[in-house]
Motif scaffolding. Structure first.
Motif, PDB file in Angstrom:
ATOM      1  N   ALA A 281       0.813  -1.217   0.000  1.00 25.96           N
ATOM      2  CA  ALA A 281       0.000   0.000   0.000  1.00 25.96           C
ATOM      3  C   ALA A 281       0.846   1.267   0.000  1.00 25.96           C
ATOM      4  O   ALA A 281       0.324   2.373  -0.192  1.00 25.96           O
ATOM      5  N   HIS A 282       2.159   1.129   0.216  1.00 24.80           N
ATOM      6  CA  HIS A 282       3.047   2.298   0.160  1.00 24.80           C
ATOM      7  C   HIS A 282       3.066   2.821  -1.278  1.00 24.80           C
ATOM      8  O   HIS A 282       3.261   2.044  -2.217  1.00 24.80           O
ATOM      9  N   PRO A 283       2.869   4.099  -1.480  1.00 27.79           N
ATOM     10  CA  PRO A 283       2.764   4.644  -2.843  1.00 27.79           C
ATOM     11  C   PRO A 283       4.000   4.438  -3.719  1.00 27.79           C
ATOM     12  O   PRO A 283       3.896   4.479  -4.948  1.00 27.79           O
TER      13      PRO A 283
ATOM     14  N   VAL B 168      11.671  -5.711  -1.810  1.00 29.23           N
ATOM     15  CA  VAL B 168      10.786  -4.684  -2.357  1.00 29.23           C
ATOM     16  C   VAL B 168      11.278  -4.206  -3.725  1.00 29.23           C
ATOM     17  O   VAL B 168      12.471  -3.980  -3.927  1.00 29.23           O
ATOM     18  N   GLN B 169      10.318  -4.056  -4.632  1.00 27.56           N
ATOM     19  CA  GLN B 169      10.571  -3.431  -5.930  1.00 27.56           C
ATOM     20  C   GLN B 169       9.806  -2.119  -5.968  1.00 27.56           C
ATOM     21  O   GLN B 169       8.604  -2.076  -5.706  1.00 27.56           O
ATOM     22  N   LEU B 170      10.505  -1.015  -6.248  1.00 29.68           N
ATOM     23  CA  LEU B 170       9.879   0.302  -6.266  1.00 29.68           C
ATOM     24  C   LEU B 170       9.412   0.678  -7.665  1.00 29.68           C
ATOM     25  O   LEU B 170       9.903   0.158  -8.668  1.00 29.68           O
ATOM     26  N   HIS B 171       8.443   1.595  -7.713  1.00 27.79           N
ATOM     27  CA  HIS B 171       8.050   2.174  -8.993  1.00 27.79           C
ATOM     28  C   HIS B 171       9.244   2.922  -9.572  1.00 27.79           C
ATOM     29  O   HIS B 171      10.104   3.428  -8.829  1.00 27.79           O
TER      30      HIS B 171
ATOM     31  N   GLY C 168      11.653   5.607 -10.709  1.00 26.54           N
ATOM     32  CA  GLY C 168      11.870   6.982 -10.265  1.00 26.54           C
ATOM     33  C   GLY C 168      11.655   7.218  -8.785  1.00 26.54           C
ATOM     34  O   GLY C 168      11.927   8.310  -8.281  1.00 26.54           O
ATOM     35  N   GLU C 169      11.170   6.214  -8.069  1.00 23.88           N
ATOM     36  CA  GLU C 169      10.928   6.366  -6.631  1.00 23.88           C
ATOM     37  C   GLU C 169      12.176   5.993  -5.834  1.00 23.88           C
ATOM     38  O   GLU C 169      13.001   5.203  -6.276  1.00 23.88           O
ATOM     39  N   SER C 170      12.284   6.586  -4.641  1.00 20.08           N
ATOM     40  CA  SER C 170      13.445   6.298  -3.791  1.00 20.08           C
ATOM     41  C   SER C 170      13.008   6.345  -2.317  1.00 20.08           C
ATOM     42  O   SER C 170      12.600   7.397  -1.814  1.00 20.08           O
ATOM     43  N   VAL C 171      13.074   5.196  -1.660  1.00 20.19           N
ATOM     44  CA  VAL C 171      12.835   5.123  -0.214  1.00 20.19           C
ATOM     45  C   VAL C 171      13.889   4.200   0.378  1.00 20.19           C
ATOM     46  O   VAL C 171      14.521   3.421  -0.347  1.00 20.19           O
ATOM     47  N   ASP C 172      14.069   4.250   1.691  1.00 22.20           N
ATOM     48  CA  ASP C 172      15.067   3.399   2.309  1.00 22.20           C
ATOM     49  C   ASP C 172      14.403   2.351   3.199  1.00 22.20           C
ATOM     50  O   ASP C 172      13.182   2.344   3.391  1.00 22.20           O
ATOM     51  N   GLU C 173      15.209   1.484   3.760  1.00 17.00           N
ATOM     52  CA  GLU C 173      14.730   0.397   4.595  1.00 17.00           C
ATOM     53  C   GLU C 173      13.907   0.898   5.766  1.00 17.00           C
ATOM     54  O   GLU C 173      12.823   0.373   6.057  1.00 17.00           O
ATOM     55  N   GLN C 174      14.378   1.915   6.440  1.00 13.55           N
ATOM     56  CA  GLN C 174      13.704   2.397   7.638  1.00 13.55           C
ATOM     57  C   GLN C 174      12.321   2.963   7.338  1.00 13.55           C
ATOM     58  O   GLN C 174      11.381   2.802   8.121  1.00 13.55           O
ATOM     59  N   GLU C 175      12.187   3.599   6.167  1.00 16.06           N
ATOM     60  CA  GLU C 175      10.887   4.165   5.807  1.00 16.06           C
ATOM     61  C   GLU C 175       9.846   3.062   5.617  1.00 16.06           C
ATOM     62  O   GLU C 175       8.692   3.212   6.033  1.00 16.06           O
TER      63      GLU C 175
END
Length: 584
Positions: free
Chosen positions: A501-503, A526-529, A531-538
């Motif tokens: 559910a994370h965008p 996890v596979q991100l969309h 252009g997206e960038s998040v880290d483990e903690q997020e």
């Protein structure tokens, strides 16, 4: 003995040829195949196979994607008395070798598209006496498919087949060890279809559908007087009658009789319902069951989308051009369609039923299905190959009745058992067991695994779930996927639903990895969309407050892509192999 032929498939094809010969059986881009043309080519190919030595009960291997050739090859093998053994077109040479050798085929038909791997495997396919290729191949002894078909007479060879005999051998995915060949009978297919349609017929009047929704569902069903009966279907009297136990039995028995008597549904032949399943390969039993529905019911027009990969734009264009009534996809396919940026420019009003199968479709995706296909209801069909394959169904007319991880009401006997095999009370989770005449005949050449899969006439699904307060089956996860961490059980799909559910998240797979303190720890891949960038903690923080602390991943890694099955499922076993110290 059938009316037209002693062969079950030839009997049905002959009826369709007689009563709707110029009707369209298959649409494939610009290619239109009529029932007469299909019947002619099936008979020609069947004659050729018999000339090559195929006898009743022989397995015949073939490798085609969703093309008209898949359909005619499958039916031709059955008309010749053989047992089709369709193969996954994504297999590489060693996997092709295993399946072809395992099924004991002596004839192998394939499309030139898959030349590279077939040619690598060919030297080790020692039992194959005849290769038949659609197109050009480097296998010197191979016969040309079109020349082979054209050289035979278009006459039913009249090889008798019986309801209890094998209709097909579908290979399972092989997530544990080598794939298993699942033998399914003609009778199992008829029984499954009759039970499914009968249960839906009893269920729909209780849905409190609007007149528009009810009309959408029934306008393409050519039953005399149905339009006059629509108002009555919503009355209390009709609902009380249809819900009586005898009604289900009567409808199922009637359907079974007519499907075993080709031509009895001839009124329906000329009012076919367009059926699309763009993300479901025909070698997979979810789509294969639709192929068998077409031959037994006679009112299905298969709409196949050309191409080797799922292309949302091409799918929407085909919907607009061909106007299907049914649209079926795996959850991954639905996700791609409802998120396609250009979807609103296409006319999707013809679609009256959106079917999701081969996995549980998230509620958020279903909500978007209602808006993308405004005239449609949403139906879940769940089961597995060994059950031919449908065991449960759920129908929602709008988003208000959606339930998380519900696959609906069963069309077979179902119970939930604990680890000792004892049935548990409603609401308590355990392994789901099924009992029905639709259960497989067995795993080919594997009595041990067949015995292990059965328990006193019940098939052990390997799925964990429970029956809720409304009698609907709710899925938790595969039994072997459950993670035991510090004495607590964690179901990966629950955690995946939260992270998904994370965008920024495109796909996620949760597994257990060895941990000295906890035994196993929850690990998210996890596979991100783009252009997206998040880290483990997020990702970890995103889970807090949404699930219990012990379910929150202790570690997160990011990948560019996932290994996927032909129906778009993430291959969890392959993901484990990608990680260090996997827990099996």
């Amino acid at each position: 003995m059938g009316k037209f032929s002693p062969n079950i498939i030839a009997d049905n094809l002959a009826a369709l040829d007689k009563y709707n010969g110029q009707g369209e059986a298959i649409i494939y881009g610009d290619t239109r195949v009529t029932w007469s043309r299909l019947y002619q080519r099936v008979c020609q190919l069947a004659q050729g196979l018999i000339r090559l030595g195929v006898k009743k009960g022989d397995k015949v291997a073939f490798l085609f994607h969703n093309t008209p050739e898949f359909v005619e090859v499958n039916f031709a093998i059955q008309v010749a008395g053989g047992i089709p053994a369709p193969m996954n077109y994504r297999l590489v040479a060693p996997e092709i070798e295993f399946q072809v050798n395992h099924c004991d085929a002596q004839v192998f038909l394939f499309d030139q598209t898959w030349n590279e791997e077939v040619e690598k495997a060919a030297p080790n396919l020692t039992a194959i006496r005849h290769f038949i290729c659609k197109g050009v191949t480097g296998i010197e002894s191979a016969l040309d498919y079109e020349v082979f078909v054209a050289g035979e007479i278009a006459q039913d060879p009249s090889v008798e087949t019986l309801p209890h005999e094998p209709a097909v051998m579908i290979y399972t995915g092989g997530t544990t060890g080598f794939p298993k060949g699942v033998l399914l009978s003609y009778k199992a297919h008829v029984d499954m279809l009759a039970s499914l349609v009968a249960n839906i017929a009893v269920y729909v009047p209780g849905m409190n559908l609007t007149q528009d929704k009810l009309k959408n569902l029934t306008e393409n069903v050519s039953i005399p007087g149905l339009s006059l009966a629509l108002p009555m279907m919503q009355t209390r009297l009709f609902k009380s009658i249809i819900k009586r136990n005898g009604a289900l039995k009567l409808i199922k028995g009637t359907l079974t009789r007519v499907m075993n008597k080709p031509g009895s549904l001839q009124r329906r032949y000329k009012d076919p319902q367009g059926f699309m399943f763009p993300s479901m390969p025909l070698f997979h039993d979810a789509a294969y069951a639709m192929l068998m529905q077409g031959i037994f019911m006679g009112n299905v027009r298969l709409i196949l989308v050309p191409g080797l990969s799922f292309d949302p734009e091409k799918v929407f264009q085909t919907i607009q051009d061909e106007k299907p009534f049914f649209l079926a996809n795996v959850p991954t396919g639905w996700k791609k369609l409802v998120k396609f940026p250009g979807k609103d420019k296409y006319d999707t009003r013809s679609v009256k039923t959106c079917i999701s199968g081969a996995g549980v479709c998230p509620i958020e995706i279903k909500k978007k299905m209602f808006s993308t296909f405004p005239n449609a209801i949403v139906a879940d069909m769940f089961g597995q190959t060994e059950m031919t394959p449908v065991t449960t169904f759920k129908i929602d007319a709008d988003a208000s009745t959606l339930k998380d991880r519900s696959v609906g009401n069963s069309i077979v006997d179902v119970k939930i058992v604990d680890d000792l095999g004892n049935e548990v009370p409603r609401g308590q989770h355990g392994e789901i067991l099924y009992r029905s005449s639709t259960v497989m005949m067995g795993y080919y050449k594997d009595e041990q695994k067949t015995g292990e899969a059965m328990a006193g006439g019940w098939f052990k699904s390997g799925d964990l779930g429970y029956i809720d307060e409304d009698g609907e089956v709710r899925l938790l996860d595969r039994k072997k996927e459950c993670i035991n961490t510090g004495g607590e059980k964690v179901f990966p799909v629950e955690v995946e639903g939260i992270i998904g559910a994370h965008p920024a998240v495109e796909n996620v797979c949760v597994i257990g990895v060895e941990d000295e303190e906890w035994g196993s720890r929850v690990h998210a891949v996890v596979q991100l969309h783009g252009g997206e960038s998040v880290d483990e903690q997020e990702i970890i923080e995103f889970c807090r407050g949404k699930i219990a602390g012990y379910k929150i991943p202790k570690s997160v890694v990011f990948v560019e892509e996932f290994p996927l099955s032909p129906v778009g499922k993430i291959l969890r076993a392959k993901v484990r192999e990608m990680m260090v110290q996997p827990v099996f």
